[in-house]
Design an enzyme around this catalytic site. Structure first.
Site, PDB file in Angstrom:
ATOM      1  N   GLY A  59      -2.766   7.134  -8.566  1.00  0.00           N
ATOM      2  CA  GLY A  59      -2.571   5.691  -8.719  1.00  0.00           C
ATOM      3  C   GLY A  59      -3.885   4.917  -8.679  1.00  0.00           C
ATOM      4  O   GLY A  59      -4.118   4.008  -9.490  1.00  0.00           O
ATOM      5  N   ALA A  60      -4.769   5.272  -7.755  1.00  0.00           N
ATOM      6  CA  ALA A  60      -6.046   4.561  -7.636  1.00  0.00           C
ATOM      7  C   ALA A  60      -6.882   4.797  -8.893  1.00  0.00           C
ATOM      8  O   ALA A  60      -7.505   3.869  -9.432  1.00  0.00           O
ATOM      9  CB  ALA A  60      -6.781   5.042  -6.398  1.00  0.00           C
ATOM     10  N   THR A  88       0.834  -1.196   0.000  1.00  0.00           N
ATOM     11  CA  THR A  88       0.000   0.000   0.000  1.00  0.00           C
ATOM     12  C   THR A  88       0.874   1.252   0.000  1.00  0.00           C
ATOM     13  O   THR A  88       2.092   1.169  -0.179  1.00  0.00           O
ATOM     14  CB  THR A  88      -1.065  -0.081   1.133  1.00  0.00           C
ATOM     15  OG1 THR A  88      -1.964   1.011   0.977  1.00  0.00           O
ATOM     16  CG2 THR A  88      -0.474  -0.081   2.522  1.00  0.00           C
ATOM     17  N   TYR A 141     -13.200   5.141   2.532  1.00  0.00           N
ATOM     18  CA  TYR A 141     -14.084   4.458   3.474  1.00  0.00           C
ATOM     19  C   TYR A 141     -13.960   5.019   4.887  1.00  0.00           C
ATOM     20  O   TYR A 141     -14.602   4.533   5.813  1.00  0.00           O
ATOM     21  CB  TYR A 141     -13.879   2.942   3.462  1.00  0.00           C
ATOM     22  CG  TYR A 141     -12.451   2.488   3.637  1.00  0.00           C
ATOM     23  CD1 TYR A 141     -11.853   2.501   4.886  1.00  0.00           C
ATOM     24  CD2 TYR A 141     -11.707   2.063   2.543  1.00  0.00           C
ATOM     25  CE1 TYR A 141     -10.548   2.101   5.040  1.00  0.00           C
ATOM     26  CE2 TYR A 141     -10.398   1.647   2.679  1.00  0.00           C
ATOM     27  CZ  TYR A 141      -9.824   1.673   3.938  1.00  0.00           C
ATOM     28  OH  TYR A 141      -8.526   1.286   4.079  1.00  0.00           O
ATOM     29  N   LYS A 148       3.405   1.374  -3.901  1.00  0.00           N
ATOM     30  CA  LYS A 148       2.759   0.629  -4.989  1.00  0.00           C
ATOM     31  C   LYS A 148       3.506   0.696  -6.326  1.00  0.00           C
ATOM     32  O   LYS A 148       3.455  -0.248  -7.106  1.00  0.00           O
ATOM     33  CB  LYS A 148       1.320   1.109  -5.183  1.00  0.00           C
ATOM     34  CG  LYS A 148       0.384   0.653  -4.088  1.00  0.00           C
ATOM     35  CD  LYS A 148      -1.053   1.000  -4.405  1.00  0.00           C
ATOM     36  CE  LYS A 148      -1.938   0.627  -3.237  1.00  0.00           C
ATOM     37  NZ  LYS A 148      -3.362   0.782  -3.519  1.00  0.00           N
TER      38      LYS A 148
HETATM   39  P1  ATR Z   1      -3.295   7.660  -5.024  1.00  0.00           P
HETATM   40  O1  ATR Z   1      -2.132   6.914  -5.564  1.00  0.00           O
HETATM   41  O2  ATR Z   1      -3.731   7.205  -3.651  1.00  0.00           O
HETATM   42  O3  ATR Z   1      -4.436   7.755  -5.984  1.00  0.00           O
HETATM   43  P2  ATR Z   1      -2.024  10.172  -5.651  1.00  0.00           P
HETATM   44  O4  ATR Z   1      -1.261   9.530  -6.723  1.00  0.00           O
HETATM   45  O5  ATR Z   1      -1.310  11.084  -4.714  1.00  0.00           O
HETATM   46  O6  ATR Z   1      -2.772   9.130  -4.721  1.00  0.00           O
HETATM   47  O7  ATR Z   1      -3.260  10.934  -6.337  1.00  0.00           O
HETATM   48  C1  ATR Z   1      -4.105  11.709  -5.623  1.00  0.00           C
HETATM   49  C2  ATR Z   1      -5.190  12.335  -6.523  1.00  0.00           C
HETATM   50  O8  ATR Z   1      -5.887  13.270  -5.706  1.00  0.00           O
HETATM   51  C3  ATR Z   1      -4.670  13.119  -7.708  1.00  0.00           C
HETATM   52  O9  ATR Z   1      -5.657  13.118  -8.723  1.00  0.00           O
HETATM   53  C4  ATR Z   1      -4.518  14.517  -7.110  1.00  0.00           C
HETATM   54  O10 ATR Z   1      -4.572  15.572  -8.035  1.00  0.00           O
HETATM   55  P3  ATR Z   1      -3.233  16.016  -8.869  1.00  0.00           P
HETATM   56  O11 ATR Z   1      -3.072  14.999  -9.969  1.00  0.00           O
HETATM   57  O12 ATR Z   1      -3.544  17.362  -9.355  1.00  0.00           O
HETATM   58  O13 ATR Z   1      -2.109  15.971  -7.863  1.00  0.00           O
HETATM   59  C5  ATR Z   1      -5.744  14.581  -6.246  1.00  0.00           C
HETATM   60  N1  ATR Z   1      -5.608  15.510  -5.133  1.00  0.00           N
HETATM   61  C6  ATR Z   1      -5.021  15.262  -3.938  1.00  0.00           C
HETATM   62  N2  ATR Z   1      -5.114  16.346  -3.147  1.00  0.00           N
HETATM   63  C7  ATR Z   1      -5.788  17.304  -3.836  1.00  0.00           C
HETATM   64  C8  ATR Z   1      -6.247  18.626  -3.558  1.00  0.00           C
HETATM   65  N3  ATR Z   1      -6.019  19.206  -2.380  1.00  0.00           N
HETATM   66  N4  ATR Z   1      -6.927  19.299  -4.525  1.00  0.00           N
HETATM   67  C9  ATR Z   1      -7.180  18.709  -5.714  1.00  0.00           C
HETATM   68  N5  ATR Z   1      -6.775  17.455  -6.045  1.00  0.00           N
HETATM   69  C10 ATR Z   1      -6.098  16.757  -5.124  1.00  0.00           C
END
Ligand code: ATR
Length: 276
Positions: free
Chosen positions: A128-129, A61, A219, A65
Site C-alpha cells: 500500500g505504501a 492507518t 522511522y 486504509k
Molecule cells: P503496506 O501497506 O504497509 O505497504 P503491505 O501491503 O503488507 O504493507 O506490503 C508490504 C510490502 O513489503 C510488500 O511489498 C511485501 O512483499 P510482497 O508483495 O511479496 O508481499 C513486502 N514484504 C513484507 N515482508 C516481506 C518479507 N519478509 N520478505 C520480502 N518482502 C516482504
C-alpha cells in the site's frame, strides 16, 4: 471543540496524537486529536462510534486504509487510483477520503533533492505504501522507477494500475543487487528492517553509487540496516520521519486550511523517538 482521531490496530504507539495536539495548541485552535483502536473486521461498528463522536476528520492507518473505502461518501482521484485512504475530511456532513502518504513522501524527498525529473529510481516493495509513492512520483515526473518485490505479480499489478505514465522495469532481487549502482535514488517501502527485526535488509546494496540517496520509509528505528549499509558505502540517507511528518502536515492542512510548521513537527516526532 472539534474532534479528530486516528484509527488503526494496533494504535497505542501512534505518534499522531502528540504531533497534532501540539499543533492545535500552537495555533490556538479549539480542537483535540485522539487515538481510537478499531480492530480489523470491526470497521463498521468503529465508524459508527466516530459518527456519534461527531469527528471533524480522521487519519486511517494499518490495517484499514483500503477497507475504509466503501464506508466513505467520496474519494479524491489520487486516493481512488491508489486504492487507499489515510485522511478523511468531513465536508458538508459527508466523509471525503484522501491519501497524503505519497504526497507527504514527495514533500519529504524534495527537502533532500532539488529535482527529481532526471532521477533513476529503484523502489523496493509493492504494498500500500509503495502504491502511494509510485503513483505520486509517476505523476510528478521522473526519468525511471524500477521496482523490485518479493512477489513479481504484485509489482506488475502496481505498474499496470498506475494512471500516470513512467518508465518501469520490474526487476528480480539478483538483478537489482547487481545493477543497484545505476540508480540515483533507492526507496525502501517494505516493513523489512522495522523494529524488532532491525538486523534485516530487503536488498544487498554493496554495489550502490556513492552519489545515490537511499530513502527508507521506516522511522523505527531511525537508522535501519539498509541505511547503515548505504552510509558505509558513502551514500546519502533519509529515514521515514520526513514522510510521517509531511503526511500529517498535509492532513492538518486539509482539516484546518493551515499548512503547519513542519520543522516543529519533526522536532516533536524526533523527541518522541529519542533521536535527534
Ligand atoms: P503496506 O501497506 O504497509 O505497504 P503491505 O501491503 O503488507 O504493507 O506490503 C508490504 C510490502 O513489503 C510488500 O511489498 C511485501 O512483499 P510482497 O508483495 O511479496 O508481499 C513486502 N514484504 C513484507 N515482508 C516481506 C518479507 N519478509 N520478505 C520480502 N518482502 C516482504
Amino acid at each position: 471543540m472539534k474532534k479528530y482521531v486516528v484509527i488503526g490496530d494496533p494504535i497505542q504507539h501512534s505518534m499522531s496524537p502528540v504531533m497534532h495536539n501540539d499543533l492545535f495548541q500552537f495555533y490556538r485552535m479549539d480542537a483535540v486529536y485522539k487515538a481510537v483502536h478499531i480492530k480489523k473486521g470491526m470497521l463498521k461498528e468503529g465508524l459508527q462510534q466516530l459518527r456519534e463522536m461527531n469527528v471533524a476528520g480522521f487519519n486511517v492507518t494499518v490495517p484499514h486504509k483500503t477497507d475504509i473505502i466503501p464506508f466513505l461518501d467520496s474519494l479524491d482521484p489520487l486516493s481512488e487510483a491508489i486504492g487507499a485512504v489515510n485522511t478523511v475530511v468531513k465536508e458538508n456532513g459527508k466523509w471525503i477520503g484522501y491519501n497524503t502518504d505519497g504526497t507527504g513522501y514527495l514533500r519529504g524527498l524534495l527537502s533532500e533533492l532539488t529535482t527529481l525529473r532526471d532521477k533513476k529510481i529503484l523502489m523496493i516493495g509493492s504494498g500500500g505504501a509503495a502504491r502511494g509513492i509510485y503513483f505520486t512520483l509517476a505523476h510528478h515526473g521522473v526519468e525511471r522507477i524500477d521496482i523490485v518485490n518479493r512477489s513479481l505479480d504484485k509489482a506488475l499489478n502496481l505498474k499496470e494500475s498506475c494512471p500516470y505514465s513512467v518508465n518501469t522495469t520490474i526487476v528480480d532481487k539478483w538483478t537489482a543487487e547487481a545493477n543497484c549502482g545505476e540508480y540515483d535514488l533507492i526507496i525502501q517501502t517494505t516493513s523489512i528492517g522495522m523494529s524488532p527485526n532491525v538486523e534485516e535488509s530487503p536488498l544487498d546494496i554493496s554495489n550502490i553509487s556513492e552519489k545515490a540517496l537511499v530513502s527508507d520509509i521506516i522511522y523505527n528505528p531511525l537508522n535501519t540496516k539498509i541505511l547503515q549499509d548505504a552510509k558505509s558505502k558513502g551514500a546519502r540517507t533519509q529515514n521515514g520521519v520526513g514522510m510521517f511528518v509531511f503526511q500529517g502536515a498535509l492532513a492538518f492542512e486539509k482539516w484546518t486550511g493551515i499548512f503547519p510548521d513542519a520543522d516543529r513537527m519533526k522536532r516533536n516526532v524526533l523527541k518522541q523517538l529519542g533521536g535527534n
